[in-house]
Motif scaffolding. Structure first.
Motif, PDB file in Angstrom:
ATOM      1  N   ALA A 242       0.847  -1.188   0.000  1.00 50.54           N
ATOM      2  CA  ALA A 242       0.000   0.000   0.000  1.00 50.54           C
ATOM      3  C   ALA A 242       0.882   1.237   0.000  1.00 50.54           C
ATOM      4  CB  ALA A 242      -0.924   0.001   1.223  1.00 50.54           C
ATOM      5  N   ASP A 243       0.535   2.182  -0.854  1.00 52.43           N
ATOM      6  CA  ASP A 243       1.295   3.409  -0.967  1.00 52.43           C
ATOM      7  C   ASP A 243       0.351   4.592  -0.838  1.00 52.43           C
ATOM      8  OD1 ASP A 243       2.810   5.226  -3.671  1.00 52.43           O
ATOM      9  OD2 ASP A 243       3.260   5.337  -1.539  1.00 52.43           O
ATOM     10  N   SER A 244       0.580   5.417   0.158  1.00 51.29           N
ATOM     11  CA  SER A 244      -0.293   6.566   0.373  1.00 51.29           C
ATOM     12  C   SER A 244       0.414   7.881   0.097  1.00 51.29           C
ATOM     13  CB  SER A 244      -0.833   6.548   1.805  1.00 51.29           C
ATOM     14  OG  SER A 244       0.234   6.571   2.733  1.00 51.29           O
TER      15      SER A 244
ATOM     16  N   GLY B 152       3.386   7.462  -9.871  1.00 51.54           N
ATOM     17  CA  GLY B 152       1.960   7.179  -9.845  1.00 51.54           C
ATOM     18  C   GLY B 152       1.671   5.802  -9.288  1.00 51.54           C
ATOM     19  N   CYS B 153       0.469   5.346  -9.475  1.00 52.56           N
ATOM     20  CA  CYS B 153       0.073   4.012  -9.011  1.00 52.56           C
ATOM     21  C   CYS B 153       0.291   3.056 -10.174  1.00 52.56           C
ATOM     22  CB  CYS B 153      -1.380   4.013  -8.553  1.00 52.56           C
ATOM     23  SG  CYS B 153      -1.892   2.456  -7.775  1.00 52.56           S
ATOM     24  N   SER B 154       1.514   2.641 -10.352  1.00 52.49           N
ATOM     25  CA  SER B 154       1.840   1.817 -11.508  1.00 52.49           C
ATOM     26  C   SER B 154       2.884   0.771 -11.139  1.00 52.49           C
ATOM     27  CB  SER B 154       2.362   2.682 -12.660  1.00 52.49           C
ATOM     28  OG  SER B 154       3.732   2.979 -12.480  1.00 52.49           O
TER      29      SER B 154
ATOM     30  N   SER C 109      10.041  -0.307  -4.976  1.00 49.31           N
ATOM     31  CA  SER C 109       9.661  -0.913  -3.701  1.00 49.31           C
ATOM     32  C   SER C 109      10.035  -0.025  -2.521  1.00 49.31           C
ATOM     33  CB  SER C 109      10.302  -2.296  -3.554  1.00 49.31           C
ATOM     34  OG  SER C 109      11.712  -2.205  -3.602  1.00 49.31           O
ATOM     35  N   TYR C 110      11.085   0.803  -2.672  1.00 49.99           N
ATOM     36  CA  TYR C 110      11.508   1.622  -1.534  1.00 49.99           C
ATOM     37  C   TYR C 110      10.528   2.754  -1.232  1.00 49.99           C
ATOM     38  CZ  TYR C 110      13.365   4.876  -5.076  1.00 49.99           C
ATOM     39  OH  TYR C 110      13.515   5.740  -6.135  1.00 49.99           O
ATOM     40  N   LEU C 111       9.587   2.996  -2.134  1.00 51.47           N
ATOM     41  CA  LEU C 111       8.588   4.042  -1.903  1.00 51.47           C
ATOM     42  C   LEU C 111       7.305   3.512  -1.280  1.00 51.47           C
ATOM     43  CD1 LEU C 111       8.882   6.255  -5.123  1.00 51.47           C
ATOM     44  CD2 LEU C 111       9.752   6.736  -2.832  1.00 51.47           C
ATOM     45  N   VAL C 112       7.201   2.222  -1.161  1.00 52.12           N
ATOM     46  CA  VAL C 112       5.988   1.631  -0.589  1.00 52.12           C
ATOM     47  C   VAL C 112       5.914   1.927   0.905  1.00 52.12           C
ATOM     48  CG1 VAL C 112       4.866  -0.556  -0.037  1.00 52.12           C
ATOM     49  CG2 VAL C 112       5.796  -0.165  -2.325  1.00 52.12           C
TER      50      VAL C 112
END
Length: 128
Positions: free
Chosen positions: A97-99, A105-107, A112-115
């Protein structure tokens, strides 16, 4: 409490199907972007399929036309239906999940380090 719990992994023969599920806490499920990553032994974690809060989807080339990502907002659950499985699909699959919006973007390109949040993973093994 942040929580992502995957299930549905297992062992199948090539050509078979599996459906992965990921139950999220309400806070986590409200994230802008939900998706699936996978990691094979000795390989980097890679994005597979993603879905945003509007239902827009994004698939990696390896998943295109074989995998379908969906979400059930009433159950706070994310799904990944995987058809025509191949031995190269063998990996640990992680719900994510990424908020925090980023230039990706959501792609499937989302690094993975931004999740923000991860599940514990569920193993998928495809035999030839």
């Amino acid at each position: 409490q942040v929580q992502l719990v995957e299930s549905g992994g297992g062992s199948v023969q090539a050509g078979g199907s599996l459906r992965l599920s990921c139950v999220a806490s309400a806070h986590t499920y409200s994230s802008d972007c939900l998706g699936w990553f996978r990691q094979a032994p000795a390989k980097e974690r890679e994005g597979v399929a993603f879905i945003d809060s509007y239902g827009g989807t994004s698939y990696a080339d390896a998943a295109m036309a074989r995998f379908t990502i969906s979400r059930d907002n009433g159950k706070n659950t994310l799904y990944l239906l995987m058809n025509s499985l191949k031995p190269e699909d063998t990996a640990m699959y992680y719900c994510a999940a990424d908020s925090s919006p980023s230039r990706y973007g959501c792609s499937w390109r989302l690094p993975s380090y931004l999740v923000d949040y991860w599940g514990q993973g569920t193993q998928v093994t495809v035999s030839s």
